[in-house]
Enzyme design. Structure first.
Site, short mmCIF file in Angstrom:
data_model
loop_
_atom_site.label_atom_id
_atom_site.label_comp_id
_atom_site.label_asym_id
_atom_site.label_seq_id
_atom_site.Cartn_x
_atom_site.Cartn_y
_atom_site.Cartn_z
N LYS A 84 -7.84 -8.39 -9.17
CA LYS A 84 -8.46 -8.23 -7.86
C LYS A 84 -8.73 -6.76 -7.58
O LYS A 84 -7.81 -5.93 -7.59
CB LYS A 84 -7.52 -8.76 -6.78
CG LYS A 84 -7.87 -10.15 -6.28
CD LYS A 84 -6.89 -10.57 -5.22
CE LYS A 84 -7.50 -11.52 -4.23
NZ LYS A 84 -6.53 -11.95 -3.21
O1 G3P Z 1 -5.93 -13.57 -0.45
C1 G3P Z 1 -6.75 -12.95 0.46
C2 G3P Z 1 -6.98 -13.66 1.76
O2 G3P Z 1 -7.08 -15.03 1.59
C3 G3P Z 1 -6.10 -13.21 2.88
O3 G3P Z 1 -6.11 -14.05 3.99
O4 G3P Z 1 -5.12 -14.85 6.12
O5 G3P Z 1 -4.47 -12.59 5.21
O6 G3P Z 1 -6.75 -12.96 6.14
P1 G3P Z 1 -5.59 -13.57 5.45
#
Ligand code: G3P
Length: 216
Positions: A84
Site C-alpha cells: 500500500k
Molecule cells: O483500509 C483503509 C480504509 O478502509 C480505512 O477506513 O474507516 O478508517 O476511513 P476508515
C-alpha cells in the site's frame, strides 16, 4: 464484485474466510494498532496463511528511497502481498518504479479522480478511494467511485478499484452498482450484509412449525 476484509484481526479473517465470501484482506497501521500488535511482518504472514488472495500491507516510510526500500521488504514477505502506497507525489514515483519490477501496488488514501487516473498510469494494481472519509467531510464518496470506474472503462485500465473506508451495508450495494471491482469492509459491515430480521424471523417460524409437524 469481490469482498475483502478491512482488518488485522485474525479471528475475524478466519471466520470470514470460513464463510466463503472473502477473497482478500486490507490492513493499515491503524488497524494493526487496534489489535495491539507490533509485529507487522508476523501479522501479514499470518493473514497470508489464512486467505488465499491479495493482502495489502502499508508502507510507512517517507521519501522515495526509504519508501522503495520498505516496499521491497514488505513485498518479499509473501507472494500475495500488495504494497500500500499513498497517493502522494513520492507515492506515484514509488508506484511506477515498483510496478516496473512487477510488485503489486495498492494506491491508498485516494480522494480524487485525478489521483486514481495517475495511479492507473503509474501501473498500480489497485486503487483505494476512501468513500466513508469523503462522506464524513460532506462530499459524495460513492460519486468518486463512479467517476473512477467511468474513467478506467473508457481507457481499459487494468487497475482494480477497491472501494475502501466502507461504513455500512448500503455503501456495499452502491459500490456494487457502480461496478467497483472490490469492496473492502470491516467485519461488522460483513455481518450486517449477511443478516436480515425477516430471515431470522422466518427461520425461527420454519423450525417451530417443523417441530410441530415432526413431533420432535
Ligand atoms: O483500509 C483503509 C480504509 O478502509 C480505512 O477506513 O474507516 O478508517 O476511513 P476508515
Amino acid at each position: 464484485m469481490r469482498i475483502f476484509l478491512d482488518t488485522a484481526n485474525i479471528e475475524q479473517i478466519r471466520q470470514s474466510v470460513a464463510w466463503g465470501v472473502v477473497s482478500g484482506v486490507t490492513t493499515n497501521p491503524t488497524l494493526v494498532a487496534i489489535e495491539g500488535r507490533h509485529d507487522y511482518k508476523a501479522v501479514i504472514r499470518e493473514i497470508c496463511g489464512i486467505v488465499d488472495g491479495p493482502v495489502s500491507a502499508e508502507v510507512t516510510a517517507e521519501g522515495v528511497d526509504e519508501m522503495l526500500k520498505q516496499a521491497s521488504d514488505i513485498a518479499s514477505w509473501h507472494k500475495n502481498v500488495a504494497v500500500k502506497i499513498p497517493c502522494t507525489p513520492d507515492g506515484f514515483e514509488v508506484t511506477s518504479k515498483l510496478a516496473k519490477e512487477g510488485v503489486n501496488v495498492n494506491m491508498t488514501l485516494c480522494f480524487s479522480a485525478n489521483q486514481a487516473l495517475l495511479a492507473a498510469i503509474a501501473g498500480a494494481a489497485y486503487v483505494s478511494p476512501f468513500v466513508g472519509r469523503l462522506d464524513d467531510a460532506g462530499h459524495d464518496g460513492m460519486a468518486l467511485v463512479k467517476d473512477i470506474m467511468d474513467i478506467y472503462k473508457e481507457y481499459d485500465f487494468d487497475t482494480e478499484l477497491i472501494a475502501a473506508s466502507i461504513r455500512h451495508p448500503l455503501h456495499c450495494v452502491a459500490a456494487a452498482k457502480a461496478g467497483a471491482d472490490i469492496a473492502t469492509v470491516p467485519f461488522k459491515v460483513l455481518e450486517q450484509m449477511m443478516k436480515h430480521p425477516f430471515t431470522d424471523a422466518g427461520q425461527a417460524r420454519f423450525i417451530a412449525d417443523w417441530r410441530k409437524v415432526s413431533g420432535k
